[in-house]
Design an enzyme around this catalytic site. Structure first.
Site, PDB file in Angstrom:
ATOM      1  N   TYR A 124      38.581   7.212  11.229  1.00  0.00           N
ATOM      2  CA  TYR A 124      38.414   8.464  11.977  1.00  0.00           C
ATOM      3  C   TYR A 124      39.775   8.999  12.445  1.00  0.00           C
ATOM      4  O   TYR A 124      40.099  10.167  12.229  1.00  0.00           O
ATOM      5  CB  TYR A 124      37.488   8.258  13.185  1.00  0.00           C
ATOM      6  N   ASP A 161      24.854  19.932   4.383  1.00  0.00           N
ATOM      7  CA  ASP A 161      25.392  18.612   4.723  1.00  0.00           C
ATOM      8  C   ASP A 161      26.781  18.517   4.101  1.00  0.00           C
ATOM      9  O   ASP A 161      26.918  18.260   2.897  1.00  0.00           O
ATOM     10  CB  ASP A 161      24.469  17.514   4.182  1.00  0.00           C
TER      11      ASP A 161
HETATM   12  N1  LIG Z   1      33.640  14.686  21.345  1.00  0.00           N
HETATM   13  C1  LIG Z   1      34.870  14.224  21.322  1.00  0.00           C
HETATM   14  O1  LIG Z   1      35.243  13.386  22.144  1.00  0.00           O
HETATM   15  C2  LIG Z   1      35.862  14.750  20.304  1.00  0.00           C
HETATM   16  C3  LIG Z   1      37.220  14.491  20.532  1.00  0.00           C
HETATM   17  C4  LIG Z   1      38.143  14.975  19.615  1.00  0.00           C
HETATM   18  C5  LIG Z   1      37.735  15.683  18.497  1.00  0.00           C
HETATM   19  N2  LIG Z   1      36.400  15.908  18.305  1.00  0.00           N
HETATM   20  C6  LIG Z   1      36.008  16.647  17.104  1.00  0.00           C
HETATM   21  O2  LIG Z   1      35.307  17.807  17.486  1.00  0.00           O
HETATM   22  C7  LIG Z   1      34.430  18.206  16.430  1.00  0.00           C
HETATM   23  C8  LIG Z   1      33.072  18.477  17.012  1.00  0.00           C
HETATM   24  O3  LIG Z   1      32.551  17.280  17.550  1.00  0.00           O
HETATM   25  P1  LIG Z   1      31.589  17.226  18.809  1.00  0.00           P
HETATM   26  O4  LIG Z   1      32.258  16.439  19.853  1.00  0.00           O
HETATM   27  O5  LIG Z   1      31.089  18.577  19.141  1.00  0.00           O
HETATM   28  O6  LIG Z   1      30.440  16.303  18.194  1.00  0.00           O
HETATM   29  P2  LIG Z   1      28.863  16.529  18.051  1.00  0.00           P
HETATM   30  O7  LIG Z   1      28.273  16.944  19.349  1.00  0.00           O
HETATM   31  O8  LIG Z   1      28.373  15.296  17.389  1.00  0.00           O
HETATM   32  O9  LIG Z   1      28.743  17.755  17.051  1.00  0.00           O
HETATM   33  C9  LIG Z   1      29.114  17.632  15.699  1.00  0.00           C
HETATM   34  C10 LIG Z   1      28.631  18.831  14.936  1.00  0.00           C
HETATM   35  O10 LIG Z   1      28.956  18.646  13.557  1.00  0.00           O
HETATM   36  C11 LIG Z   1      27.760  18.750  12.776  1.00  0.00           C
HETATM   37  N3  LIG Z   1      27.781  17.813  11.679  1.00  0.00           N
HETATM   38  C12 LIG Z   1      27.877  16.465  11.727  1.00  0.00           C
HETATM   39  N4  LIG Z   1      27.798  15.950  10.492  1.00  0.00           N
HETATM   40  C13 LIG Z   1      27.632  16.998   9.655  1.00  0.00           C
HETATM   41  C14 LIG Z   1      27.458  17.105   8.250  1.00  0.00           C
HETATM   42  N5  LIG Z   1      27.425  16.018   7.476  1.00  0.00           N
HETATM   43  N6  LIG Z   1      27.324  18.338   7.693  1.00  0.00           N
HETATM   44  C15 LIG Z   1      27.344  19.434   8.482  1.00  0.00           C
HETATM   45  N7  LIG Z   1      27.499  19.395   9.819  1.00  0.00           N
HETATM   46  C16 LIG Z   1      27.628  18.189  10.377  1.00  0.00           C
HETATM   47  C17 LIG Z   1      26.623  18.409  13.740  1.00  0.00           C
HETATM   48  O11 LIG Z   1      25.417  19.066  13.366  1.00  0.00           O
HETATM   49  P3  LIG Z   1      24.193  18.396  12.582  1.00  0.00           P
HETATM   50  O12 LIG Z   1      23.961  17.050  13.149  1.00  0.00           O
HETATM   51  O13 LIG Z   1      23.079  19.376  12.845  1.00  0.00           O
HETATM   52  O14 LIG Z   1      24.607  18.399  11.144  1.00  0.00           O
HETATM   53  C18 LIG Z   1      27.135  19.022  15.042  1.00  0.00           C
HETATM   54  O15 LIG Z   1      26.824  20.379  15.092  1.00  0.00           O
HETATM   55  C19 LIG Z   1      34.474  17.072  15.413  1.00  0.00           C
HETATM   56  O16 LIG Z   1      35.318  17.428  14.344  1.00  0.00           O
HETATM   57  C20 LIG Z   1      35.062  15.904  16.190  1.00  0.00           C
HETATM   58  O17 LIG Z   1      35.732  14.992  15.348  1.00  0.00           O
HETATM   59  C21 LIG Z   1      35.457  15.468  19.185  1.00  0.00           C
END
Ligand SMILES: NC(=O)c1ccc[n+]([C@@H]2O[C@H](COP(=O)([O-])OP(=O)(O)OC[C@H]3O[C@@H](n4cnc5c(N)ncnc54)[C@H](OP(=O)(O)O)[C@@H]3O)[C@@H](O)[C@H]2O)c1
Length: 268
Positions: free
Chosen positions: A155, A63
């Site tokens: 964020y 985490d």
């Molecule tokens: N989706 C969008 O629109 C978007 C846009 C711009 C940037 N991003 C960035 O892209 C990255 C990936 O996001 P995503 O869209 O793929 O979101 P997601 O589907 O929610 O995936 C997030 C990942 O991070 C892990 N995670 C969350 N909290 C954590 C913690 N406390 N410790 C360890 N792992 C953790 C989650 O796994 P667990 O829950 O198993 O821990 C999951 O594997 C992030 O940095 C996000 O800010 C996303």
């Protein structure tokens, strides 16, 4: 120095979304993997999917919103005797709403995850990479990094940190064999939206990209050692236009977007 395809990549947040697709992309290119996240069952599933005779996949439950987690992860990899060649700082989360209404513990955990752990992991692995005279770092920022984000103030600010930090580091490392790339996705279909409490932001869903494309853009740019990649033509256009938008206006536009008002005014 270029990386051998048999090199090992650590991907944080590899259980869902963009990180999971990055793991798939790297496995397809022949890289060994270390997958880190909280959901160990999901990591086991991904490991079963991607392990093969030629690809070794290790999983690690962590985490990264807890202080000390980045160091513990690094120490655990040393204990297992795993050498990392590629660091992908992807794990991240968001919180939607008015800053004053937010639970402080949740905000603080998000900042530790998005900023502190990412920075500490970079600090730890960078030293090893410099010693080995090879290494790639990919930090996942966001198009949110380019402007203030009312209703997701912390964020957006955290992603501005990731982008600024990554670009600065890239310059510091100019004469080394290590590269740092910042990936800036725009809205992307993943668990993020639901987890951030922004399911009602309709425009977000309408213009969202697929995780696979975003992951591919990021991995490709990182392997080429690029400084920055914004995923998708529309996001590139928006990031370009923001440069010319008056500073007072951009937060107003983001507020409308984040509150869902833009979408409802379009429907009228
Ligand atoms: N989706 C969008 O629109 C978007 C846009 C711009 C940037 N991003 C960035 O892209 C990255 C990936 O996001 P995503 O869209 O793929 O979101 P997601 O589907 O929610 O995936 C997030 C990942 O991070 C892990 N995670 C969350 N909290 C954590 C913690 N406390 N410790 C360890 N792992 C953790 C989650 O796994 P667990 O829950 O198993 O821990 C999951 O594997 C992030 O940095 C996000 O800010 C996303």
């Amino acid at each position: 120095m270029s990386l051998k395809s048999a090199s090992t990549a650590l991907v944080t947040g590899a259980s869902f979304g963009i990180g999971l697709e990055m793991a798939r992309e790297l496995a397809a290119r022949g890289h060994n993997l270390v997958l880190a996240a909280r959901n160990i069952e999901k990591l086991r599933e991904v490991s079963r999917e991607l392990s093969s005779a030629s690809i070794r996949v290790e999983i690690l439950q962590t985490d990264l919103s807890q202080s000390g987690a980045a160091r513990a992860l690094y120490d655990e990899l040393k204990r297992r005797g795993i050498k990392i060649d590629i660091l992908i700082n992807n794990a991240g989360s968001g919180i939607h709403g008015h800053f004053t209404d937010m639970d402080w513990q949740a905000v603080s955990a998000m900042l530790r995850l998005n900023i502190e752990s990412l920075t500490e992991l970079t600090h730890l692995f960078l030293r090893d990479f410099l010693e080995a005279r090879a290494g790639r770092i990919l930090n996942v920022a966001s198009t949110a990094a380019f402007q203030p984000g009312p209703l997701m103030a912390c964020y957006y600010a955290s992603k501005a940190f990731v982008l600024s930090f990554s670009e600065a580091l890239c310059e510091e490392l100019r004469d080394s064999a290590v590269t740092v790339t910042a990936l800036c996705p725009g809205p992307t279909h993943s668990e993020f939206q639901k987890r951030a409490g922004m399911g009602h932001v309709e425009l977000f869903t309408r213009f969202s990209m697929k995780t696979r494309q975003v992951a591919r853009d990021g991995v490709q740019a990182m392997l080429k050692g690029k400084r920055l990649v914004v995923s998708g033509w529309l996001n590139n256009l928006l990031v370009f236009l923001i440069r010319f938008s008056p500073r007072f206006l951009t937060p107003k536009l983001v507020y409308s977007f984040q509150s869902g008002r833009l979408a409802s005014s379009q429907k009228k």
